[in-house]
Design a protein around this motif. Structure first.
Motif, PDB file in Angstrom:
ATOM      1  N   GLU A 165      38.788 -17.720   3.883  1.00  0.00           N
ATOM      2  CA  GLU A 165      39.199 -16.545   4.659  1.00  0.00           C
ATOM      3  C   GLU A 165      39.074 -15.239   3.869  1.00  0.00           C
ATOM      4  OE1 GLU A 165      43.129 -16.899   6.303  1.00  0.00           O
ATOM      5  OE2 GLU A 165      42.681 -18.838   7.197  1.00  0.00           O
ATOM      6  N   PHE A 166      39.175 -15.309   2.559  1.00  0.00           N
ATOM      7  CA  PHE A 166      39.133 -14.099   1.736  1.00  0.00           C
ATOM      8  C   PHE A 166      37.711 -13.624   1.456  1.00  0.00           C
ATOM      9  CE2 PHE A 166      43.265 -15.916   1.009  1.00  0.00           C
ATOM     10  CZ  PHE A 166      44.092 -14.797   1.052  1.00  0.00           C
ATOM     11  N   ASP A 167      36.729 -14.481   1.691  1.00  0.00           N
ATOM     12  CA  ASP A 167      35.320 -14.143   1.469  1.00  0.00           C
ATOM     13  C   ASP A 167      35.085 -13.605   0.057  1.00  0.00           C
ATOM     14  OD1 ASP A 167      32.693 -14.109   2.364  1.00  0.00           O
ATOM     15  OD2 ASP A 167      32.810 -12.007   3.011  1.00  0.00           O
ATOM     16  N   VAL A 168      35.680 -14.277  -0.916  1.00  0.00           N
ATOM     17  CA  VAL A 168      35.583 -13.871  -2.319  1.00  0.00           C
ATOM     18  C   VAL A 168      34.850 -14.919  -3.142  1.00  0.00           C
ATOM     19  CG1 VAL A 168      36.944 -13.386  -4.401  1.00  0.00           C
ATOM     20  CG2 VAL A 168      37.692 -12.476  -2.200  1.00  0.00           C
ATOM     21  N   PHE A 169      35.076 -16.179  -2.823  1.00  0.00           N
ATOM     22  CA  PHE A 169      34.556 -17.281  -3.627  1.00  0.00           C
ATOM     23  C   PHE A 169      33.407 -17.993  -2.923  1.00  0.00           C
ATOM     24  CE2 PHE A 169      39.181 -17.058  -4.491  1.00  0.00           C
ATOM     25  CZ  PHE A 169      39.135 -16.739  -5.840  1.00  0.00           C
ATOM     26  N   SER A 170      32.488 -18.520  -3.721  1.00  0.00           N
ATOM     27  CA  SER A 170      31.415 -19.351  -3.166  1.00  0.00           C
ATOM     28  C   SER A 170      31.994 -20.737  -2.856  1.00  0.00           C
ATOM     29  CB  SER A 170      30.270 -19.484  -4.177  1.00  0.00           C
ATOM     30  OG  SER A 170      30.677 -20.294  -5.276  1.00  0.00           O
ATOM     31  N   GLU A 171      31.266 -21.498  -2.060  1.00  0.00           N
ATOM     32  CA  GLU A 171      31.707 -22.862  -1.736  1.00  0.00           C
ATOM     33  C   GLU A 171      31.826 -23.712  -3.005  1.00  0.00           C
ATOM     34  OE1 GLU A 171      32.771 -24.327   1.159  1.00  0.00           O
ATOM     35  OE2 GLU A 171      32.694 -22.301   1.969  1.00  0.00           O
ATOM     36  N   ILE A 203      43.081 -26.297   2.378  1.00  0.00           N
ATOM     37  CA  ILE A 203      43.086 -25.405   1.229  1.00  0.00           C
ATOM     38  C   ILE A 203      41.738 -24.687   1.099  1.00  0.00           C
ATOM     39  CG2 ILE A 203      42.458 -27.162  -0.469  1.00  0.00           C
ATOM     40  CD1 ILE A 203      44.468 -25.759  -2.375  1.00  0.00           C
ATOM     41  N   GLN A 204      40.651 -25.393   1.427  1.00  0.00           N
ATOM     42  CA  GLN A 204      39.337 -24.752   1.388  1.00  0.00           C
ATOM     43  C   GLN A 204      39.275 -23.627   2.417  1.00  0.00           C
ATOM     44  OE1 GLN A 204      39.868 -28.050   1.629  1.00  0.00           O
ATOM     45  NE2 GLN A 204      38.360 -29.213   0.464  1.00  0.00           N
ATOM     46  N   ALA A 205      39.765 -23.882   3.622  1.00  0.00           N
ATOM     47  CA  ALA A 205      39.746 -22.865   4.682  1.00  0.00           C
ATOM     48  C   ALA A 205      40.552 -21.634   4.282  1.00  0.00           C
ATOM     49  CB  ALA A 205      40.284 -23.459   5.976  1.00  0.00           C
ATOM     50  N   TYR A 206      41.680 -21.859   3.612  1.00  0.00           N
ATOM     51  CA  TYR A 206      42.511 -20.734   3.169  1.00  0.00           C
ATOM     52  C   TYR A 206      41.697 -19.813   2.255  1.00  0.00           C
ATOM     53  CZ  TYR A 206      46.130 -18.035   0.893  1.00  0.00           C
ATOM     54  OH  TYR A 206      46.874 -16.984   0.391  1.00  0.00           O
TER      55      TYR A 206
END
Length: 188
Positions: free
Chosen positions: A8-14, A2-5
């Motif tokens: 992929e969008f490069d929208v959210f920080s870790e 779910i983290q990898a999903y």
């Protein structure tokens, strides 16, 4: 997964991802069970971890018309019902034992109001859904059943062989007999 999903969008920080994935619940759906049924309200979105789903509606004659398949790493919801709160026009059924990560609408709305990154993410998802719908319409109007079958094979080769023939034929808009001929002619 779910983290990898979400990465992929490069929208959210870790940190954002680590925080909001805790709001998702893991759910098992058995083969032939439903995620949502026609006439029910859809109040959650799922990320498919494993398994295959079909989306279908009932024709005036009572026939099930399969118009979409969902595979691992796809988001799934009856979007019109989810957005409007109206009853779903479609049924989503598991074609195999499936694992999902599910989040309720109220939790998404809370995230949306608290974090502007969700505006960007939801815009991307809406755009993807529109493009998928447009592609499907163009395929149905422009491509032959054999071309539509080839396209499905190219994008999901490992899963196409697992789809029951009657659902695959319905998706392609042909009879099972015609599908058998196409499968014999096309070798991958």
């Amino acid at each position: 997964m779910i983290q990898a999903y979400f990465r992929e969008f490069d929208v959210f920080s870790e940190e954002e991802i680590a925080t909001f994935i805790q709001l998702f619940e893991r759910k098992t759906v058995s083969k032939n069970e439903f995620f949502v049924r026609e006439g029910e309200r859809c109040s959650e979105i799922a990320l498919i971890v494993s398994g295959i789903f079909r989306s279908f509606y009932s024709s005036d004659k009572g026939d099930d018309i399969t118009y979409c398949f969902r595979f691992p790493n796809d988001l799934m919801a009856s979007y019109s019902s989810f957005i409007t709160g109206n009853p779903s026009l479609e049924t989503m059924q598991a074609l195999s034992q499936s694992e999902l990560f599910v989040i309720k609408k109220e939790k998404i709305e809370k995230l949306f109001s608290q974090n502007h990154s969700w505006t960007k993410f939801l815009k991307i998802i809406a755009e993807q859904q529109y493009l998928e719908l447009e592609k499907r319409i163009f395929q149905l109007q422009k491509d032959s059943a054999a071309q539509r079958y080839k396209a499905l094979l190219e994008h999901q080769p490992e899963y196409v062989q697992l789809l029951p023939l009657q659902y695959l034929a319905s998706y392609l808009g042909i009879t099972q007999r015609h599908l058998s001929r196409i499968r014999r002619e096309i070798s991958f």
